[in-house]
Design a protein around this motif. Structure first.
Motif: not given
Length: 362
Positions: A237-240, A248-253
């Protein structure tokens, strides 16, 4: 002519700290020869201690400090707002101190796991060693960079209460929630609404134990449901912050088999994830359900409204302030304790399309 500590130090060739130790009777840190030399200088120079100033330093001033690691995160500022009101009830003023936000990346542009710690070690050390000496009665600290090895008890100035998922076992009262149980309940909820590929955002190695504790609760729920633990769905989550959740969501998709739910380890990342899912035209929660953590006010007005873990900010604040004042006044004399406060599972439209919120207390 008034004689000061620096004059005695200059006359004897020792440090001002050594002179102060002798004057205040702290002989354990001063050798007998040095002690005798300083005492002789005090007599010869006719040093007269400022009794009024010494009493002022020992007197309570009615001021507490709350040292927060990330002023951009509404969770911490919401806690500070509540603490301010509670402190006023006790006739205290609360000051907010900022231990600084995320560190910059390394020169090569990469972010090391240690950089995910919000707080500055140097700033946090200055807090426990005496934030604004003689102006603060005690400090409530949410540490992000300090380790047990960094703390020298003899250097801690004044009462201290800890918040959050760090410094377990430190000799101070400590207030937090059960992160394992909270993450377990959040994941159980996602399983209960029929989700099977549940990703997490915020699963990284940091100095704080929050990520590892929440991963533990997440994996326990999956194991009980006989679901596979897919490490491809456990994302840093990087720096949250919001942008970290969005990235992160772009990667998951992009995965061949993307998740049908995502559990973000704070609400800011969840808001970032919501924005990406909405931009892609996917339905929430039908295509992807989203769960957050912290119950910041902004999540209630997201689209759709964000389901989240809601720590009792009121209880965290009230308990931290009361523990600190008890130490200041000497009414709390028992050994330091680690105290858990309750949380709620707030179910909103990002996981269940319902006209009303559902809250499950735990």
């Amino acid at each position: 002519m008034t004689v000061h500590l620096k004059d005695i130090a200059a006359y004897t060739g020792v440090s001002i700290k050594t002179v102060s130790n002798v004057i205040n009777g702290n002989y354990a840190r001063v050798g007998p020869e040095t002690r005798a030399m300083v005492l002789a200088a005090i007599e010869k120079l006719n040093y007269q201690p400022n009794i009024a100033a010494r009493q002022l330093r020992k007197a309570r001033v009615g001021v507490l400090a709350y040292a927060i690691p990330d002023i951009r995160n509404p969770y911490f500022t919401e806690i500070g707002d509540i603490m301010t009101k509670i402190a006023e009830e006790h006739k205290y003023t609360l000051l907010l101190d900022y231990t600084y936000g995320p560190r910059d990346p390394e020169p090569d542009g990469k972010i090391r796991y240690s950089d995910y710690a919000y707080g500055s070690l140097e700033k946090e050390l200055s807090v426990i060693k005496g934030l604004r000496p003689h102006l603060i009665d005690g400090v409530i600290l949410d540490p992000q960079a300090l380790t047990i090895d960094d703390i020298k008890i003899e250097e801690v100035k004044g009462p201290l209460v800890l918040l959050g998922e760090r410094l377990f076992g430190a000799p101070f009262d400590h207030v937090l929630i059960d992160n394992v149980q909270a993450a377990y309940q959040a994941t159980k909820h996602l399983l209960a609404i029929g989700k099977r590929r549940i990703a997490v955002i915020g699963a990284q190695e940091t100095q704080s134990q929050a990520p590892s504790l929440r991963v533990k609760g997440y994996t326990r729920a999956l194991q009980e449901a006989n679901r596979e633990i897919d490490e491809n769905l456990m994302i840093s989550g990087g720096y949250w912050h919001r942008s970290d959740g969005a990235n992160a969501m772009r990667y998951l998709l992009t995965l061949d088999n993307p998740p049908d739910a995502v559990f973000c380890f704070n609400d800011l990342m969840a808001l970032g994830a919501l924005s990406v899912i909405n931009a892609r035209g996917l339905r929430i929660p039908e295509d992807i359900a989203v769960m957050g953590f912290d119950n910041i006010e902004e999540g209630q007005y997201a689209y759709p409204a964000l389901s989240t873990i809601s720590p009792s900010k009121e209880e965290i604040s009230r308990l931290a302030v009361s523990l600190l004042i008890g130490r200041i006044k000497g009414t709390r004399t028992q050994e330091p304790e680690c105290l858990h406060v309750p949380f709620e599972l707030c179910i909103r439209a990002s996981t269940v399309r319902s006209p009303a919120n559902v809250q499950i207390s735990t």
